[in-house]
Write an enzyme that holds these catalytic residues in place. Structure first.
Site, PDB file in Angstrom:
ATOM      1  N   ASP A  87       0.819  -1.210   0.000  1.00  0.00           N
ATOM      2  CA  ASP A  87       0.000   0.000   0.000  1.00  0.00           C
ATOM      3  C   ASP A  87       0.859   1.268   0.000  1.00  0.00           C
ATOM      4  OD1 ASP A  87      -1.957  -1.852   0.255  1.00  0.00           O
ATOM      5  OD2 ASP A  87      -2.750  -1.123   2.167  1.00  0.00           O
ATOM      6  N   ASP A  88       0.209   2.359  -0.386  1.00  0.00           N
ATOM      7  CA  ASP A  88       0.721   3.737  -0.224  1.00  0.00           C
ATOM      8  C   ASP A  88       1.797   4.128  -1.222  1.00  0.00           C
ATOM      9  OD1 ASP A  88      -1.028   3.795   1.830  1.00  0.00           O
ATOM     10  OD2 ASP A  88       0.459   3.972   3.434  1.00  0.00           O
ATOM     11  N   HIS A 138      -5.754   2.642  -4.480  1.00  0.00           N
ATOM     12  CA  HIS A 138      -5.735   2.965  -3.046  1.00  0.00           C
ATOM     13  C   HIS A 138      -6.247   4.394  -2.844  1.00  0.00           C
ATOM     14  CE1 HIS A 138      -4.754   1.750   0.960  1.00  0.00           C
ATOM     15  NE2 HIS A 138      -3.774   2.632   1.143  1.00  0.00           N
ATOM     16  N   HIS A 142      -5.352   9.080  -0.661  1.00  0.00           N
ATOM     17  CA  HIS A 142      -5.337   8.288   0.568  1.00  0.00           C
ATOM     18  C   HIS A 142      -6.424   8.743   1.526  1.00  0.00           C
ATOM     19  CE1 HIS A 142      -3.667   6.053   4.053  1.00  0.00           C
ATOM     20  NE2 HIS A 142      -3.103   5.307   3.121  1.00  0.00           N
ATOM     21  N   HIS A 239       3.716  -2.112   3.104  1.00  0.00           N
ATOM     22  CA  HIS A 239       3.659  -0.744   2.567  1.00  0.00           C
ATOM     23  C   HIS A 239       4.968  -0.448   1.833  1.00  0.00           C
ATOM     24  CE1 HIS A 239       0.693  -0.727   5.834  1.00  0.00           C
ATOM     25  NE2 HIS A 239       0.082   0.230   5.167  1.00  0.00           N
TER      26      HIS A 239
END
Length: 712
Positions: A87-88, A138, A142, A239
């Site tokens: 993620d991210d 995603h 965010h 991440h």
């Protein structure tokens, strides 16, 4: 008539252009704020543990959720199958390092990317795709989908889908909502957002195991938290962006090494569930995505550039204020020394010719002439040149029958023409020029000619005061005259590059005037044009602060606009006409090396940038750190107030009007930079601006007794 219509079209066109530019700037700043998480980004999900949960089939099911109409399905990965998810990202530092670890172990993963970061690093997105990994959404910034309204959630997903299509040519169908974890935690607004996304064809991917790498517990702890139990399959969350991921990289390497020995296979979400690969994006989505990438890149570069411009502009403004104050102090000391030197020299009592060009000045001409007749300087010849007035200006003066006053009538030809007629008729070497709406102090003429004791002085600028200051617009102009014009003139005097002797009160040698061919009619700022010509021929032009003249300032914004428009446009004409002064040597070149750059920087360039700077300041207040922006603005205002206090003290003025200075920043300042924009556009288009005469009311004369005190 056709020419007037063309001018109106040009005016409308460039105001439309300005509005368009400001709109583009505002959109760029909003896009930058949105993508850089300054506008509307949620830091954490605000949902509480007591929110309404998702259906039991979801909470008890697998981490991959499909919603088809009213039917909800979930799936889990088979045994000994791991879907590594990240993620991210994408992150230009950590995503490539994660890819290296995956490649070393022959593993595939699924990368849930933040759209704004994907737009900032499309090359990293392509590297992920080219390595055979899967890409999911995603959201764009965010944002916690459960905390934003439905339109914002839809926008987050739509922008991300487009930008990933533009960057990698893929149509994403996997979604991981930010701040989500296991299916059992889906509830409230987040579940509603997931349900809406499912109607749009998204598969929502939660997780079985959270490595908790975001807490940076150490590589061993990360690998332990991400290890499946009893040979089960799992979706594991890591991440690859959002901070330092060194421990993630190390922990991932440890995990893969451990699970390889246990016979696990590492695959993507789709491959693990036997789904077809993600489809290719449609052409329209690619084009939209590429456009969004370029727009975001342009918005970021523009914002960075504007931050530098704002910094430089602020530094230059502060530097200018400091230079003005320092050189004003130097000027005061020089004036004191000069007065002591003059005490050893004969006082200047030479006869003086005063020229008053007048066009429809009936409202104030009598007061002007009477103030000149009351002059304490002996042998003053007063020439009132009536430039074709149709309001009886010449008749008013003639009817006064005052001694030493001569009325000259001529057809209308403009101010420069009237001045040249007066110069030709003047009998004396020392000549004073005064506007028809100006009232002299009794000793103004005498004080104005004293610097001519120095044979190098060719012209002298007096000190112009605003007479009609009772209203706020008059007070703003009063502050401008004292702070801007008069402090500037002190500085120009010290630097020997005076660009303007004002038409309201100026003294000249006839020899100097004839040497430059008199007053030129080439520009609308004949006083600036004449002064620059004198500087270029080597004459010194100085400022005499004690020679006071009271003038009537515009009393409406429309009149002020017309006056300043003419002044600014004429100054641009004069600067262009005398541009070769930049290359001239010696004292004659001081104007080109000092005066012209100063005028260009602070009267042209910075005002042109001012609208964009103001929009950027509003952006800072609304979307960045408002207190920091307000502190900076307050610091600038305080510097201006302190400068104003010093300038008012130098001019022996009371401090009462200071309270209007903050208000000046919100109306008067904007009007002045719009004047500059209008003038520059008019000059660039090659339009010829006509003379704009201000309507006189005589209000300055009515208030003169009060103004001369001076007022508070």
């Amino acid at each position: 008539m056709a020419g007037r219509r063309a001018r109106r079209r040009e005016a409308r066109a460039h105001w439309v252009l300005l509005a368009f530019v400001l709109l583009v700037v505002a959109c760029a700043l909003l896009l930058e704020g949105f993508t850089r998480h300054a506008v509307g980004r949620s830091g954490t999900s605000a949902e509480s543990a007591s929110c309404v949960p998702a259906p039991d089939t979801v909470r008890a099911g697998g981490p991959v959720i499909r919603i088809d109409g009213e039917r909800t399905e979930s799936a889990a990965l088979p045994a000994k199958t791991v879907a590594l998810t990240f993620d991210d990202g994408p992150d230009p530092t950590w995503t490539p390092r994660v890819l290296e670890v995956l490649a070393r172990h022959g593993a595939k993963g699924t990368f849930f990317m933040v759209g704004a970061d994907a737009a900032a690093h499309p090359d990293v997105v392509r590297d992920v795709r080219d390595a055979g990994h899967e890409i999911g959404s995603h959201t764009y910034t965010h944002a916690a989908l459960g905390d934003v309204p439905p339109w914002r959630a839809d926008l987050e997903l739509s922008l991300t889908r487009n930008v990933l299509a533009g960057a990698a040519g893929v149509q994403v169908r996997l979604l991981r909502p930010p701040y989500s974890s296991v299916p059992a935690a889906l509830c409230g607004g987040t579940w509603e957002a997931v349900r809406r996304a499912g109607q749009d064809g998204y598969l929502t991917v939660a997780t079985d195991l959270d490595s908790k790498d975001w807490t940076r517990p150490g590589a061993d702890a990360i690998a332990a938290a991400a290890t499946p139990r009893d040979g089960r399959g799992a979706v594991i969350m890591f991440h690859d962006g959002g901070g330092d991921r060194a421990q993630t990289v190390e922990g991932l390497d440890l995990l893969l090494a451990n699970l390889e020995g246990q016979g696990y296979r590492f695959t993507t979400i789709s491959a693990g569930l036997g789904l077809p690969p993600e489809p290719q994006a449609a052409g329209r989505a690619k084009v939209s995505g590429i456009a969004l990438i370029w727009a975001q890149r342009g918005a970021h570069q523009f914002t960075v550039a504007m931050a530098w411009v704002l910094t430089v502009a602020g530094a230059l403004t502060v530097l200018r204020l400091l230079v003005l104050v320092v050189l004003a102090r130097v000027h005061v000391r020089r004036v004191r020394r000069a007065k002591r030197r003059r005490n050893r020299l004969p006082e200047v009592w030479d006869p003086v010719s005063v020229i008053v060009p007048a066009y429809n000045e009936a409202a104030g001409i009598e007061a002007t002439v009477r103030s000149l007749v009351a002059s304490t300087h002996p042998d003053v010849e007063i020439l009132v040149v009536d430039d074709g007035s149709d309001d009886g200006t010449a008749d008013i003066v003639a009817a006064l029958g005052l001694p030493g006053v001569v009325v000259i009538r001529k057809p209308n030809g403009g101010k420069a023409s009237a001045l040249n007629v007066g110069i030709a008729r003047a009998r004396h070497e020392l000549i004073v020029m005064i506007d028809g709406d100006t009232v002299f102090e009794p000793d103004a003429v005498h004080r104005l000619v004293q610097p001519f004791a120095d044979p190098a002085v060719g012209a002298v600028s007096g000190n112009t005061k605003v007479g009609n200051r009772r209203r706020i617009l008059g007070r703003w102009q009063h502050l401008e005259y004292v702070i801007g014009f008069n402090l500037d003139r002190r500085m120009f005097d010290v630097l020997q590059c005076m660009p303007t002797v004002p038409g309201a009160i100026g003294g000249f040698r006839r020899t100097a005037l004839t040497g430059v061919g008199g007053v030129s009619e080439d520009t609308l700022a004949e006083d600036t044009d004449l002064t620059m010509a004198l500087c270029r021929t080597g004459w010194r032009v100085v400022y005499e602060e004690t020679a006071l003249a009271w003038t009537e300032a515009p009393e409406s914004l429309r009149q002020l606009w017309r006056q300043r428009y003419r002044w600014c446009y004429g100054t641009l004409q004069a600067m262009w006409k005398h541009r070769r002064a930049v290359l001239e040597r010696g004292p004659a070149g001081h104007l080109g090396r000092r005066g012209l750059p100063y005028l260009f920087l602070f009267q042209v360039l910075l005002p042109l940038l001012a609208p964009v700077v103001d929009v950027f300041a509003l952006y800072g207040i609304a979307f960045l750190d408002p207190w920091r922006t307000l502190y900076i603005w307050t610091a600038f205002l305080l510097a201006q107030v302190l400068t104003a206090v010093y300038a008012l003290r130098l001019d022996r003025e009371k401090l009462g009007p200071i309270w209007t200075l903050p208000l000046q920043q919100f109306v008067y300042r904007q009007l002045m930079y719009l004047v500059v924009i209008q003038s520059v556009v008019t000059a660039v288009l090659g339009s010829r601006l006509r003379w704009h005469r201000m309507h006189r009311t005589g209000s300055a004369t009515d208030q003169l007794a009060t103004a001369q005190q001076p007022p508070g």
